[in-house]
Design an enzyme around this catalytic site. Sequence first.
Site, mmCIF file in Angstrom:
data_model
loop_
_atom_site.group_PDB
_atom_site.id
_atom_site.type_symbol
_atom_site.label_atom_id
_atom_site.label_comp_id
_atom_site.label_asym_id
_atom_site.label_seq_id
_atom_site.Cartn_x
_atom_site.Cartn_y
_atom_site.Cartn_z
ATOM 1 N N ASP A 1 0.923 -1.151 0.036
ATOM 2 C CA ASP A 1 -0.008 -0.058 -0.033
ATOM 3 C C ASP A 1 0.835 1.246 0.093
ATOM 4 O O ASP A 1 2.008 1.081 0.503
ATOM 5 C CB ASP A 1 -0.744 0.081 1.265
ATOM 6 C CG ASP A 1 -2.244 0.955 0.921
ATOM 7 O OD1 ASP A 1 -2.123 1.797 0.055
ATOM 8 O OD2 ASP A 1 -3.074 0.938 1.748
HETATM 9 C C1 BGC Z 1 -4.912 3.482 -0.039
HETATM 10 C C2 BGC Z 1 -5.291 2.450 -1.207
HETATM 11 C C3 BGC Z 1 -5.096 3.110 -2.391
HETATM 12 C C4 BGC Z 1 -3.782 3.913 -2.559
HETATM 13 C C5 BGC Z 1 -3.362 4.450 -3.572
HETATM 14 C C6 BGC Z 1 -3.863 4.182 0.096
HETATM 15 O O1 BGC Z 1 -3.854 5.465 1.071
HETATM 16 O O2 BGC Z 1 -4.893 2.769 1.114
HETATM 17 O O3 BGC Z 1 -6.233 1.799 -1.004
HETATM 18 O O4 BGC Z 1 -4.918 2.179 -3.529
HETATM 19 O O5 BGC Z 1 -3.572 4.872 -1.193
HETATM 20 O O6 BGC Z 1 -3.987 5.653 -3.801
#
Ligand code: BGC
Length: 757
Positions: free
Chosen positions: A265
């Site tokens: 993530d």
């Molecule tokens: C989130 C993810 C997301 C990623 C990219 C993160 O803060 O937890 O779900 O895909 O950002 O935007």
Amino acid sequence: MKHSSTSIILPAVLAIAIAAGCSNSLSPQDRLTVNDKKINEIIAQMTLEEKVEMLHSKTNMSSEGVPRLGIQDIKYTDGPFGIREENGEGFRPLGWTLDSATYFPTGSALAATWSKELAYKNGWAMGKEGRLRGKDIILGPAINIQRLPVGGRTYEYLSEDPVLAARLSVEYTIGSQEAGTAVCLKHYALNNQETNRGSVNVIADERTMREIYLKPFEAAVKEGGAMCVMPAYNKVNGYYCSENAHLNNEILRGEWGFKGMTVSDWGGTHSTMGAALGGLCVQMTGDNYFGQALIDSVRNGALDEAVVDAKVREILRLRFAIEPVPEDVANTVMTSQPETQKIAYEIAQKSIVLLKNEAGNLPIAKDVKKIAVIGQNAVLTTAAGGIGAGVKTLYEISPLEGISKRAAEAGIEVTYAPGYKSYSMRMGWGRQAEQTDPLIAKSTDEPADPALLAEAVALAKEADMVLFFGGTNKSIETEGSDRKNIDLPCGQNEIIQALYEANPNVATVLISGGPTDLRTLDKYSPAIVQGWWNGLEGGTALAEVLFGDIAPSGKLPFTFPLKLEDSPAYATGSFPGNRSGEDLFTLMYRLDATGYTREQIQEYIASLPDPVSEYKEGILVGYRWFETKEVPVMYAFGHGLSYVDFEYGELSCRQKKDRIQVSFALRNLGDMEADEVAQLYVRRIGSKVERPLKELEAFDRITLKAGETKKVTLEFPVSELEHWDNATDGWVLEPGKIEILVGAASDDIRQSIMTEI
Ligand code: BGC
């Protein structure tokens, strides 16, 4: 950088054909390995630098291919409910004109359809739009279990039940990948809270993990063939997910046979060696761990280059299975297209849940000539906001627009008043909300505004019927923080009481993604509808249900507790744990979305103890808890009424090979076509291990014309009845008697039958 499209990449169709031709017996994961020989040859030609270049972000939504060998970059996109707009540095929108996407109903709304077919279509439509935008991987579906009613991302997730979440995740995965875009299952695993999500150590026993939290991931990997998995921000049993060898190597790759790639993530990578050995392929974002430090680790002998090769191989498998969209083809038409909009519409039509209709206020009676629509949630759009899950939608029909259009066709007058202030965390990039705006509240617990209340009551008195729009919004339920409570915000309870006293012909529509506390509202609203954040055609679908053009047919994918304290994580004192408040990770990493300075946040974080979240309720999540502990709820898991009644005939049960099949006749007793979601639960008799009172095992959505009867068969594999034995660390099928219960909701069982396994 532009790479040559005349590369050694196999088109997706060809890769699939090879896989199919090779052997039909290959599992969905093993199909990813059909190009391994060629991939190994490529790896043999690559320098260590080239390999490591693939293992971290290139931009905030891409990672490098192998330019020298004509292998294209991997392009990622958020998220589960719409292809995210193009953004640059710091996630700032680039202001493109063709990147408006279809806004699909959010996770809990999709799950409320209980429709495998619609989950497939949702995935397929997302995959289609992903390709129009030249993307290879969708960062979704988001399939964590909804453990907390207050969860900031409960609305993104599907269900509190692993079987419902698993079945829908599999179909979404297949749909998206068949349309040519890989999914990235997120957030693996046990990312069930936003509070301290970047540092919280989740403590859960193996049985709880296997039977509840890992189930949807396991199914989407094994049955759906998911090509990518996103390790979550949090720790599980002491190790960050991005370096959790038990989760990533032993379970995901070892037991489930995952052959694809993992990507942390965004900002969730925490080390070089830990992540390298703990199963991470791509650091997102940045290269401080999987850049020069990784090269050095190999060069100084700390890390075997074979570990790097394995990561490159997994990435290339996905790269070979997903045909890159040529750059001169991508982004030449608008992302949102009529055929995908239609799918969002269909999901919305089938997701709306009629919670209550005690005086028959719905559908809107034929003699109603004037409707007062009260509540800002009738006009506020819901596509944007919520950080990664926000969608720049091509258009969005609000509830008021949908209702006004439908009412005009019937010659009905509609009036509108905002009723209450709406809480807004901020407006636009880093700008604090304009606190002088008369329609914006400073906090969610602000009482009703007397002037707005008086205006609403006056309209209610003049109307034949009142439609009250309550619920939350995406400043209240959002990534990065959990709600403080599940109370209806900004004095909504006072307003509904005043409206009811002015005109008892009221129906409430709740516009929210998660559950709310309805103890007060329930007293003053004879009809209640859960209307969700329902995509770009949400207002149209809602109007059809309210006016009775179609029957409501959604069923709750989670429980509405009577009060928050009843829910398992609160009742066992395991949430919010030893640290509460804002999500520190978001504050630090996503400064774009917060407005604070890095120094302010770092100082605050340094002063805090390490947070822990112990899942003390174990396997008793959601309805499993409420039923087993006999705790009354407001609306039960699986609940949802229709405008017709259904009759469930006697059950017959047979075991066919390793599956249990249960058949019965289902009859529509009403005078309009309607769908029913029939649910099958299993209760173990005399089990020697802890079990919930009953558990969902199968379900189906059936369309029945007025008066029609159909034979329905629900089936599930006997292996679904296995439990995880912590002592022997394996699945065990305990023989014995089981009671099969079939009905319209977890608390509305109509027929049962005993059998034995
Ligand atoms: C989130 C993810 C997301 C990623 C990219 C993160 O803060 O937890 O779900 O895909 O950002 O935007």
